[in-house]
Design a protein around this motif. Structure first.
Motif, PDB file in Angstrom:
ATOM      1  N   ILE A  16       0.828  -1.204   0.000  1.00 14.48           N
ATOM      2  CA  ILE A  16       0.000   0.000   0.000  1.00 14.48           C
ATOM      3  C   ILE A  16       0.864   1.256   0.000  1.00 14.48           C
ATOM      4  N   ASP A  17       1.987   1.237   0.719  1.00 16.37           N
ATOM      5  CA  ASP A  17       2.825   2.432   0.747  1.00 16.37           C
ATOM      6  C   ASP A  17       3.487   2.676  -0.603  1.00 16.37           C
ATOM      7  N   CYS A  18       3.796   1.622  -1.333  1.00 15.08           N
ATOM      8  CA  CYS A  18       4.353   1.783  -2.682  1.00 15.08           C
ATOM      9  C   CYS A  18       3.302   2.384  -3.623  1.00 15.08           C
ATOM     10  N   LEU A  19       2.082   1.852  -3.573  1.00 13.04           N
ATOM     11  CA  LEU A  19       1.011   2.387  -4.422  1.00 13.04           C
ATOM     12  C   LEU A  19       0.696   3.834  -4.067  1.00 13.04           C
ATOM     13  N   MET A  20       0.738   4.151  -2.771  1.00 12.38           N
ATOM     14  CA  MET A  20       0.474   5.513  -2.315  1.00 12.38           C
ATOM     15  C   MET A  20       1.551   6.464  -2.827  1.00 12.38           C
ATOM     16  N   GLU A  21       2.793   6.024  -2.778  1.00  6.56           N
ATOM     17  CA  GLU A  21       3.901   6.846  -3.275  1.00  6.56           C
ATOM     18  C   GLU A  21       3.745   7.112  -4.772  1.00  6.56           C
ATOM     19  N   LEU A  22       3.391   6.088  -5.528  1.00  3.77           N
ATOM     20  CA  LEU A  22       3.203   6.254  -6.975  1.00  3.77           C
ATOM     21  C   LEU A  22       2.026   7.181  -7.282  1.00  3.77           C
ATOM     22  N   ALA A  23       0.927   7.016  -6.565  1.00  4.49           N
ATOM     23  CA  ALA A  23      -0.246   7.865  -6.791  1.00  4.49           C
ATOM     24  C   ALA A  23       0.053   9.317  -6.430  1.00  4.49           C
ATOM     25  N   LEU A  25       2.984  10.858  -6.240  1.00  6.58           N
ATOM     26  CA  LEU A  25       3.936  11.426  -7.195  1.00  6.58           C
ATOM     27  C   LEU A  25       3.249  11.745  -8.519  1.00  6.58           C
ATOM     28  N   SER A  26       2.381  10.855  -8.971  1.00  3.53           N
ATOM     29  CA  SER A  26       1.672  11.081 -10.240  1.00  3.53           C
ATOM     30  C   SER A  26       0.810  12.334 -10.196  1.00  3.53           C
ATOM     31  N   VAL A  27       0.068  12.520  -9.117  1.00  5.23           N
ATOM     32  CA  VAL A  27      -0.788  13.705  -9.026  1.00  5.23           C
ATOM     33  C   VAL A  27       0.060  14.961  -8.862  1.00  5.23           C
ATOM     34  N   ALA A  28       1.170  14.871  -8.138  1.00  2.00           N
ATOM     35  CA  ALA A  28       2.061  16.027  -7.994  1.00  2.00           C
ATOM     36  C   ALA A  28       2.645  16.423  -9.349  1.00  2.00           C
ATOM     37  N   CYS A  29       3.020  15.449 -10.144  1.00  3.93           N
ATOM     38  CA  CYS A  29       3.549  15.742 -11.490  1.00  3.93           C
ATOM     39  C   CYS A  29       2.474  16.377 -12.370  1.00  3.93           C
ATOM     40  N   ALA A  30       1.245  15.895 -12.256  1.00  7.65           N
ATOM     41  CA  ALA A  30       0.151  16.479 -13.038  1.00  7.65           C
ATOM     42  C   ALA A  30      -0.099  17.925 -12.632  1.00  7.65           C
ATOM     43  N   VAL A  31      -0.051  18.210 -11.337  1.00  7.43           N
ATOM     44  CA  VAL A  31      -0.238  19.586 -10.852  1.00  7.43           C
ATOM     45  C   VAL A  31       0.908  20.463 -11.342  1.00  7.43           C
ATOM     46  N   GLN A  32       2.124  19.965 -11.243  1.00 13.62           N
ATOM     47  CA  GLN A  32       3.285  20.735 -11.689  1.00 13.62           C
ATOM     48  C   GLN A  32       3.201  21.049 -13.187  1.00 13.62           C
ATOM     49  N   LYS A  33       2.666  20.132 -13.953  1.00 15.67           N
ATOM     50  CA  LYS A  33       2.537  20.329 -15.401  1.00 15.67           C
ATOM     51  C   LYS A  33       1.516  21.425 -15.725  1.00 15.67           C
ATOM     52  N   GLU A  34       0.464  21.532 -14.925  1.00 20.85           N
ATOM     53  CA  GLU A  34      -0.637  22.453 -15.219  1.00 20.85           C
ATOM     54  C   GLU A  34      -0.531  23.800 -14.516  1.00 20.85           C
ATOM     55  N   TYR A  35       0.210  23.879 -13.413  1.00 27.09           N
ATOM     56  CA  TYR A  35       0.270  25.107 -12.616  1.00 27.09           C
ATOM     57  C   TYR A  35       1.723  25.480 -12.331  1.00 27.09           C
ATOM     58  N   ALA A  36       2.001  26.766 -12.438  1.00 29.43           N
ATOM     59  CA  ALA A  36       3.300  27.268 -11.993  1.00 29.43           C
ATOM     60  C   ALA A  36       3.339  27.162 -10.476  1.00 29.43           C
ATOM     61  N   VAL A  55       1.607  12.414   0.328  1.00 30.10           N
ATOM     62  CA  VAL A  55       2.752  12.151  -0.561  1.00 30.10           C
ATOM     63  C   VAL A  55       2.863  13.263  -1.600  1.00 30.10           C
ATOM     64  N   ALA A  56       1.740  13.634  -2.209  1.00 31.11           N
ATOM     65  CA  ALA A  56       1.746  14.706  -3.214  1.00 31.11           C
ATOM     66  C   ALA A  56       2.267  16.005  -2.603  1.00 31.11           C
ATOM     67  N   ALA A  57       1.883  16.282  -1.371  1.00 29.94           N
ATOM     68  CA  ALA A  57       2.340  17.503  -0.686  1.00 29.94           C
ATOM     69  C   ALA A  57       3.858  17.534  -0.596  1.00 29.94           C
ATOM     70  N   PRO A 137     -13.964  29.923  -5.699  1.00 28.62           N
ATOM     71  CA  PRO A 137     -13.628  30.059  -7.110  1.00 28.62           C
ATOM     72  C   PRO A 137     -12.207  29.550  -7.439  1.00 28.62           C
ATOM     73  N   ILE A 138     -11.461  29.146  -6.419  1.00 28.87           N
ATOM     74  CA  ILE A 138     -10.100  28.641  -6.612  1.00 28.87           C
ATOM     75  C   ILE A 138     -10.193  27.302  -7.353  1.00 28.87           C
ATOM     76  N   PRO A 139      -9.318  27.102  -8.354  1.00 28.75           N
ATOM     77  CA  PRO A 139      -9.322  25.814  -9.057  1.00 28.75           C
ATOM     78  C   PRO A 139      -9.046  24.651  -8.095  1.00 28.75           C
ATOM     79  N   ILE A 140      -9.755  23.547  -8.306  1.00 31.55           N
ATOM     80  CA  ILE A 140      -9.603  22.358  -7.471  1.00 31.55           C
ATOM     81  C   ILE A 140      -9.161  21.199  -8.343  1.00 31.55           C
ATOM     82  N   VAL A 141      -8.132  20.497  -7.873  1.00 30.15           N
ATOM     83  CA  VAL A 141      -7.693  19.264  -8.510  1.00 30.15           C
ATOM     84  C   VAL A 141      -7.998  18.124  -7.553  1.00 30.15           C
ATOM     85  N   SER A 142      -8.225  16.961  -8.113  1.00 30.87           N
ATOM     86  CA  SER A 142      -8.596  15.829  -7.271  1.00 30.87           C
ATOM     87  C   SER A 142      -8.049  14.544  -7.857  1.00 30.87           C
TER      88      SER A 142
END
Length: 142
Positions: A16-23, A25-36, A55-57, A137-142
């Motif tokens: 579970i900790d491996c899957l959590m780390e991958l998830a 990291l994936s969402v953090a990369c997606a946020v980094q790609k879309e937002y400065a 993990v994303a934090a 009105p702040i953009p929300i990612v999920s």
């Protein structure tokens, strides 16, 4: 989604900790790609989705974002305690209550409250948190 988790943690041997780390990291990369890099509020629930948010934090802080975490229902499980400690050690504030979104200067909010297995009506404090997120009105990612 549950069947995929079961397969990955069963016959494929992922923890579970491996899957959590991958998830996370994936969402953090997606946020980094879309937002400065900006101020980001990450709202974490008590389960695996909340762990993904922790993990994303951590990754977003390394990517240059100014991260604040809201984690109102912290669990005593070691995995989650360790993730929260890692964030605190990076200087990421971990709050128990939702800040005033209109005054926080956040450029984006991440909803890491509930995952795919959530059922029923949200209970306090998440009912009020979800209402605040719905009204912002702040953009929300999920």
């Amino acid at each position: 989604a549950q069947a995929i988790d079961d397969e990955l943690m069963g016959e494929r041997g992922f923890s579970i900790d491996c899957l959590m780390e991958l998830a996370g990291l994936s969402v953090a990369c997606a946020v980094q790609k879309e937002y400065a890099p900006c101020k980001i509020l990450i709202v974490c629930g008590p389960g695996n989705n909340g762990g993904d948010g922790l993990v994303a934090a951590r990754h977003l802080a390394h990517f240059g974002f100014e991260v604040t975490i809201v984690y109102p229902k912290q669990t005593s499980k070691a995995l989650y305690q360790n993730l929260a400690r890692q964030c605190r050690e990076l200087g990421i504030p971990v709050l128990e209550a939702m800040p005033d979104l209109s005054a926080g200067g956040f450029g984006v909010v991440m909803d890491a409250i509930f995952g795919f297995s959530f059922a029923g009506e949200p209970r306090p404090p998440f009912d009020a948190i979800l209402a605040a997120l719905k009204a912002t009105p702040i953009p929300i990612v999920s």
